[in-house]
Motif scaffolding. Structure first.
Motif: not given
Length: 135
Positions: A34-36, A44-45, A52-59
């Protein structure tokens, strides 16, 4: 049957650690995707970091890494359990009640895997266990 149960039961602490590591790796890979944006070509490109998906990716990236290491295992697993429950009810449940049809199986499985880890702890192969032994 009792010997069989004892034989398998003797490996329980180590298998708990392996289960935690694998669960953490799987969560971590979603954060990386998601992030990288690795590996390229995933669904997830187009995820943006402040969505919201980015925040989930951080978690998933940070807490998945902590789960791999076994640091703050119970707390991290509890947070990830909640994140996966939230993901299921936000993303999958509105598409229908049956997880097989709404593609929510993985979110449910991660939710309950993390719930188990929150209750069971990180096992003997964890930084938590190393820090506890030093005290």
């Amino acid at each position: 049957m009792d010997k069989f149960n004892k034989m398998l039961g003797s490996g329980e602490p180590v298998v708990l650690s392996i289960f935690r590591i694998i669960t953490g790796l799987l969560m971590f890979q979603f954060g990386v995707a998601k992030l990288l944006k690795f590996p390229p070509g995933t669904m997830f490109e187009k995820v943006q970091a402040l969505s919201l998906f980015g925040a989930a990716g951080m978690f998933e990236l940070v807490f998945g890494g902590l789960l791999i290491l076994g640091l703050f295992s119970r707390f991290v697993a509890f947070i990830l359990c909640g994140e996966m429950a939230f993901a299921y009810f936000i993303e999958h449940f509105p598409r229908g009640f049956i997880p097989l049809l709404n593609n929510g199986n993985l979110a449910i499985l991660f939710c309950f895997a993390c719930l188990y880890l929150a209750c069971a702890g990180g096992g003997p192969w964890s930084l938590d266990a190393m820090l506890r032994d030093k005290r």
